[in-house]
Enzyme design. Structure first.
Site, PDB file in Angstrom:
ATOM      1  N   ARG A  15       2.869   0.301 -29.972  1.00  0.00           N
ATOM      2  CA  ARG A  15       2.996  -0.814 -29.677  1.00  0.00           C
ATOM      3  C   ARG A  15       4.067  -1.470 -29.897  1.00  0.00           C
ATOM      4  NH1 ARG A  15      -1.643  -1.659 -34.459  1.00  0.00           N
ATOM      5  NH2 ARG A  15      -0.840  -0.048 -34.943  1.00  0.00           N
ATOM      6  N   LYS A  75       3.864  -2.845 -37.418  1.00  0.00           N
ATOM      7  CA  LYS A  75       3.416  -2.248 -38.693  1.00  0.00           C
ATOM      8  C   LYS A  75       4.724  -1.998 -39.756  1.00  0.00           C
ATOM      9  CE  LYS A  75       0.460   0.238 -39.727  1.00  0.00           C
ATOM     10  NZ  LYS A  75      -0.388  -0.018 -40.254  1.00  0.00           N
ATOM     11  N   TYR A  94       2.251  -6.684 -39.861  1.00  0.00           N
ATOM     12  CA  TYR A  94       1.485  -5.958 -40.890  1.00  0.00           C
ATOM     13  C   TYR A  94       2.251  -5.418 -42.052  1.00  0.00           C
ATOM     14  CZ  TYR A  94      -2.599  -6.572 -37.815  1.00  0.00           C
ATOM     15  OH  TYR A  94      -3.526  -6.979 -36.905  1.00  0.00           O
ATOM     16  N   HIS A  96       0.568  -5.230 -45.569  1.00  0.00           N
ATOM     17  CA  HIS A  96      -0.894  -3.909 -46.064  1.00  0.00           C
ATOM     18  C   HIS A  96       0.502  -3.660 -47.785  1.00  0.00           C
ATOM     19  CE1 HIS A  96      -3.446  -3.654 -42.834  1.00  0.00           C
ATOM     20  NE2 HIS A  96      -2.965  -3.341 -42.309  1.00  0.00           N
ATOM     21  N   GLU A 118      -2.729  -9.965 -41.644  1.00  0.00           N
ATOM     22  CA  GLU A 118      -3.502  -9.227 -42.492  1.00  0.00           C
ATOM     23  C   GLU A 118      -3.791 -10.806 -43.041  1.00  0.00           C
ATOM     24  OE1 GLU A 118      -1.012  -7.222 -45.248  1.00  0.00           O
ATOM     25  OE2 GLU A 118      -1.110  -7.268 -43.127  1.00  0.00           O
ATOM     26  N   SER A 134      -8.478  -5.201 -35.883  1.00  0.00           N
ATOM     27  CA  SER A 134     -10.334  -5.067 -36.622  1.00  0.00           C
ATOM     28  C   SER A 134     -10.990  -4.576 -34.851  1.00  0.00           C
ATOM     29  CB  SER A 134     -10.790  -5.914 -37.857  1.00  0.00           C
ATOM     30  OG  SER A 134     -10.019  -5.514 -38.880  1.00  0.00           O
ATOM     31  N   VAL A 239     -14.692  -1.330 -45.407  1.00  0.00           N
ATOM     32  CA  VAL A 239     -14.796  -2.568 -46.018  1.00  0.00           C
ATOM     33  C   VAL A 239     -13.140  -3.409 -46.345  1.00  0.00           C
ATOM     34  CG1 VAL A 239     -16.363  -1.592 -47.597  1.00  0.00           C
ATOM     35  CG2 VAL A 239     -14.118  -0.884 -48.246  1.00  0.00           C
ATOM     36  N   ALA A 268     -10.770   1.495 -43.542  1.00  0.00           N
ATOM     37  CA  ALA A 268      -9.748   0.773 -45.203  1.00  0.00           C
ATOM     38  C   ALA A 268      -8.149   1.456 -45.427  1.00  0.00           C
ATOM     39  CB  ALA A 268     -11.031   0.322 -46.129  1.00  0.00           C
ATOM     40  N   ILE A 269      -8.041   2.484 -45.391  1.00  0.00           N
ATOM     41  CA  ILE A 269      -6.981   3.634 -45.874  1.00  0.00           C
ATOM     42  C   ILE A 269      -5.518   2.647 -45.842  1.00  0.00           C
ATOM     43  CG2 ILE A 269      -6.271   4.575 -43.320  1.00  0.00           C
ATOM     44  CD1 ILE A 269      -6.038   6.207 -46.939  1.00  0.00           C
ATOM     45  N   ASP A 270      -5.341   1.589 -44.850  1.00  0.00           N
ATOM     46  CA  ASP A 270      -4.846   1.101 -45.377  1.00  0.00           C
ATOM     47  C   ASP A 270      -4.366   0.336 -46.032  1.00  0.00           C
ATOM     48  OD1 ASP A 270      -2.018   1.005 -42.522  1.00  0.00           O
ATOM     49  OD2 ASP A 270      -3.918  -0.252 -41.652  1.00  0.00           O
ATOM     50  N   VAL A 298      -6.357   7.482 -40.495  1.00  0.00           N
ATOM     51  CA  VAL A 298      -5.623   6.938 -39.879  1.00  0.00           C
ATOM     52  C   VAL A 298      -4.554   5.947 -40.097  1.00  0.00           C
ATOM     53  CG1 VAL A 298      -4.093   7.075 -38.126  1.00  0.00           C
ATOM     54  CG2 VAL A 298      -5.437   8.939 -38.118  1.00  0.00           C
ATOM     55  N   ASN A 300      -2.713   4.001 -38.909  1.00  0.00           N
ATOM     56  CA  ASN A 300      -2.486   2.681 -37.392  1.00  0.00           C
ATOM     57  C   ASN A 300      -3.462   3.228 -36.852  1.00  0.00           C
ATOM     58  OD1 ASN A 300      -0.935   5.321 -37.548  1.00  0.00           O
ATOM     59  ND2 ASN A 300       0.652   4.261 -36.064  1.00  0.00           N
ATOM     60  N   MET A 301      -4.524   3.464 -36.410  1.00  0.00           N
ATOM     61  CA  MET A 301      -5.797   3.890 -35.822  1.00  0.00           C
ATOM     62  C   MET A 301      -5.331   3.110 -34.529  1.00  0.00           C
ATOM     63  SD  MET A 301      -9.137   4.186 -38.367  1.00  0.00           S
ATOM     64  CE  MET A 301     -10.474   4.270 -35.913  1.00  0.00           C
TER      65      MET A 301
END
Length: 372
Positions: A15, A75, A94, A96, A118, A134, A239, A268-270, A298, A300-301
């Site tokens: 991206r 990212k 982003y 996170h 976010e 999302s 979540v 929700a892994i980020d 992952v 950054n899906m």
């Protein structure tokens, strides 16, 4: 203001912070835009397209970071990028930060101001810059989960939609927000048996109306989560607690009780993940098996569908980029409290309360931060 767009360097991240269309808008507002060579090439945005929009092409990231007042990325910055940030510079991307104290400390040490997509809010109470990604991640989750259920991918060899005479896979979606609702739509469209769990009865009622009862809804008590997870072939973790680390809703014991070859997709892994066994993976090596369950985690899906994601993200971020460039950070935050909610790091401090709490650091309120 000079706006800089470096090429993303996270593994398999294609991206780009600004598309040529966004560059054209910034140039029309009188701003200079510096884009690193090849920043959008992987998704069809050639350097020539950026030049036609009015941008200047930089040879490398060092030039972008050294000369731009506003850096727009996708990212979170990598360690090599922290070192190029400087006091007075604004980073918009982003972040996170809640599960990433090293990055938080790196940004604090840089002296730059960092705004996290976010945590930017809107009057309706949503998160407008998180929503497009999302939506993408939610729609991707059932399709990557369906692939992981295939035998050669490590799964149990189950077809998500089943066939006549053979029941479909059972999908449990933890969270009925933007990610969860989109995941439920796609999973149901693939003819899976879908259950969505959430703690908001309002959310559950809305989903029940939308799907006309075709998707089951359950209040997310501990007992209900345990039962749904153990019975599921695919569990999608959707979540979100804005700015904070994701709660660990699914324990190792629950996963151990699932059928071997079942799959979990942790969107929700980020924010640290909502499964006790989750750990970040990349598109280069997206899965691992623990307790007999295939984990797709992952961070950054949406990067897998980078062109769609980049355009969708720019649609949401451009008004904020223009506001920062037109007015400067302090005035933009003073005029727009929703943008101010996105400020996570300023003047060497953490300016978002939930992020500070998650990191165990002192909170520097935004209104005080600009007095430094």
């Amino acid at each position: 203001m000079r706006v800089g767009v470096p090429r993303e360097i996270k593994v398999h991240e294609y991206r780009v912070g600004l598309t040529p269309a966004s560059v054209r808008e910034l140039v029309a507002h009188g701003h200079g835009v510096l884009v690193q060579a090849g920043a959008g090439a992987a998704i069809g945005f050639a350097d020539a397209a950026y030049e036609a929009a009015g941008a200047t092409i930089a040879a490398d990231a060092a030039e972008v970071f050294a000369t731009a007042g506003l850096i727009v990325k996708v990212k979170e910055p990598q360690p090599a990028e922290w070192a190029m940030l400087r006091p007075g510079q604004v980073l918009f991307t982003y972040l996170h930060l809640a599960p990433d104290p090293a990055q938080a400390k790196g940004l604090m040490a840089s002296g730059a101001s960092a705004i996290a997509y976010e945590t930017v809010t809107e009057a309706e109470g949503g998160l407008p810059l998180l929503r497009p990604m999302s939506e993408v991640a939610g729609r991707m989750a059932p399709q990557v989960g369906a692939h992981c259920l295939e035998k050669e991918a490590g799964g149990a060899g189950i077809l998500l939609g089943g066939v006549p005479g053979v029941p479909p896979a059972r999908v449990a979606v933890l969270g009925g927000g933007v990610v969860g609702a989109n995941a439920a739509r796609i999973a149901r469209g693939m003819r899976a048996e879908v259950t969505v769990l959430d703690r908001s009865t309002r959310v559950l009622a809305a989903l029940d109306v939308e799907f006309g009862g075709a998707v089951a809804t359950r209040f997310a008590s501990r007992a209900a989560i345990e039962e749904a997870v153990i019975e599921a072939d695919l569990v999608i973790g959707a979540v979100l607690v804005p700015g904070a680390a994701a709660p660990k809703l699914v324990t190792r014991a629950m996963l151990a009780a699932m059928r071997p070859g079942s799959v979990v997709v942790d969107v929700a892994i980020d924010q640290g993940g909502c499964f006790e066994t989750s750990r970040p993976t990349t598109h280069a090596n997206p899965t691992y098996v623990e307790e007999g369950v295939v984990h797709y985690c992952v961070t950054n899906m949406p990067g897998a569908v980078a062109r769609t994601s980049a355009v969708a993200l720019n649609n949401a971020t451009l008004p904020f980029v223009l506001q920062i460039a037109d007015k400067g950070l302090a005035e933009a935050c003073a005029e727009n409290p929703h943008l101010a909610q996105g400020l996570n790091v300023h003047a060497g401090g953490i300016t978002h309360g939930a992020v500070a709490d998650a990191l165990g650091m002192d909170h520097l309120p935004v209104e005080r931060a600009f007095l430094r």
